[in-house]
Design a protein around this motif. Structure first.
Motif, mmCIF file in Angstrom:
data_model
loop_
_atom_site.group_PDB
_atom_site.id
_atom_site.type_symbol
_atom_site.label_atom_id
_atom_site.label_comp_id
_atom_site.label_asym_id
_atom_site.label_seq_id
_atom_site.Cartn_x
_atom_site.Cartn_y
_atom_site.Cartn_z
ATOM 1 N N THR A 39 0.827 -1.208 0.000
ATOM 2 C CA THR A 39 0.000 0.000 0.000
ATOM 3 C C THR A 39 0.858 1.253 0.000
ATOM 4 O O THR A 39 1.877 1.327 0.692
ATOM 5 C CB THR A 39 -0.907 0.026 1.243
ATOM 6 N N ILE A 43 -2.411 6.822 -2.858
ATOM 7 C CA ILE A 43 -2.310 6.357 -4.242
ATOM 8 C C ILE A 43 -3.105 5.075 -4.465
ATOM 9 O O ILE A 43 -3.865 4.950 -5.420
ATOM 10 C CB ILE A 43 -0.836 6.117 -4.638
ATOM 11 N N GLU A 45 -3.206 0.482 -3.711
ATOM 12 C CA GLU A 45 -2.496 -0.719 -3.296
ATOM 13 C C GLU A 45 -2.400 -1.706 -4.447
ATOM 14 O O GLU A 45 -3.205 -1.688 -5.387
ATOM 15 C CB GLU A 45 -3.191 -1.382 -2.093
ATOM 16 N N ASP A 57 -3.262 -4.799 -10.103
ATOM 17 C CA ASP A 57 -3.209 -3.361 -9.856
ATOM 18 C C ASP A 57 -4.582 -2.693 -9.950
ATOM 19 O O ASP A 57 -4.675 -1.474 -10.165
ATOM 20 C CB ASP A 57 -2.242 -2.692 -10.825
ATOM 21 N N ALA A 60 -4.892 0.329 -7.782
ATOM 22 C CA ALA A 60 -3.861 1.366 -7.951
ATOM 23 C C ALA A 60 -3.976 1.909 -9.368
ATOM 24 O O ALA A 60 -3.220 1.525 -10.263
ATOM 25 C CB ALA A 60 -2.473 0.810 -7.686
ATOM 26 N N PHE A 66 2.413 5.172 -8.280
ATOM 27 C CA PHE A 66 2.612 4.146 -7.251
ATOM 28 C C PHE A 66 4.075 3.703 -7.207
ATOM 29 O O PHE A 66 4.612 3.425 -6.134
ATOM 30 C CB PHE A 66 1.707 2.944 -7.531
ATOM 31 N N TYR A 74 6.057 2.790 1.636
ATOM 32 C CA TYR A 74 5.211 1.630 1.336
ATOM 33 C C TYR A 74 4.949 0.818 2.600
ATOM 34 O O TYR A 74 5.838 0.630 3.428
ATOM 35 C CB TYR A 74 5.867 0.737 0.278
#
Length: 212
Positions: A39, A43, A45, A57, A60, A66, A74
């Protein structure tokens, strides 16, 4: 997706360590072979299943953002059984090598990985990545075409293709983080293409690569 390029010139070139970015986080995840959720606050995860060589993704939407953060931002946690079951039924998985390329690409920002020997390491790219799904520079295809066919140094690559150093570093760093790079003869200069019974054919192929 093309990167904005900056000329490195002849000044001292700044280097970077993949371990300081998402690439380092991913390397450790792959080594442990544990399904995880990574995560990045604000933005999204990404779900990673190393044993399957897959990542998801869906959560995300901006993968480039990311992948560009420093490693300490992170958060990594194990994937629950419920999340694993849900992911198993999805068809939206991607090859984890694509994520490693993207992480290396945005960590580089035109800088070489520390320890890169620009003038001396003879390198090859083992096989073509799926460039249609990857961030790239305007000359990524030419760089990959050359280094898959003719292992050579990054310095010779730059001179042959007449491109900026920073562009060579973008692509080389991404390919190396994705595990696509082989150092053929570390510490040796690039071998010249000598006299060969297929010399004219080699010359034509090289000419086509340069003109791509």
């Amino acid at each position: 997706m093309y990167a904005m390029l900056e000329e490195t010139g002849n000044q001292d070139v700044e280097t970077f360590s993949p371990d300081d970015y998402l690439a380092g986080v991913l390397r450790r995840v792959v080594e442990r072979q544990q399904d995880v959720i990574v995560t990045l606050d604000g933005i999204g995860e990404i779900a990673i299943r190393p044993a399957r060589g897959e990542f998801y993704d869906d959560d995300a939407p901006n993968v480039s953002a990311f992948c560009a953060a420093p490693a300490h931002r992170y958060r990594v946690r194990p994937m629950t059984n419920e999340e694993r079951t849900r992911r198993s039924g999805q068809r939206s998985s991607h090859n984890i090598d694509e994520l490693m390329w993207t992480a290396g690409f945005f960590a580089s920002r035109g800088r070489p990985i520390e320890g890169t020997l620009f003038d001396f390491d003879v390198v090859r790219i083992r096989h073509w990545p799926n460039l249609s799904r990857l961030p790239q520079t305007p000359n990524t295809m030419r760089i990959v075409a050359l280094l898959t066919r003719y292992p050579t140094s990054l310095a010779v690559t730059q001179r042959l293709l007449k491109i900026e150093k920073s562009e060579v570093f973008w692509v080389y760093s991404a390919a190396r983080c994705a595990g696509l790079v082989q150092v053929v003869n570390a510490g040796a200069d690039a071998p010249a293409i000598g006299v060969h019974r297929h010399q004219s054919l080699l010359g034509k192929l090289l000419g086509r690569i340069i003109q791509l």
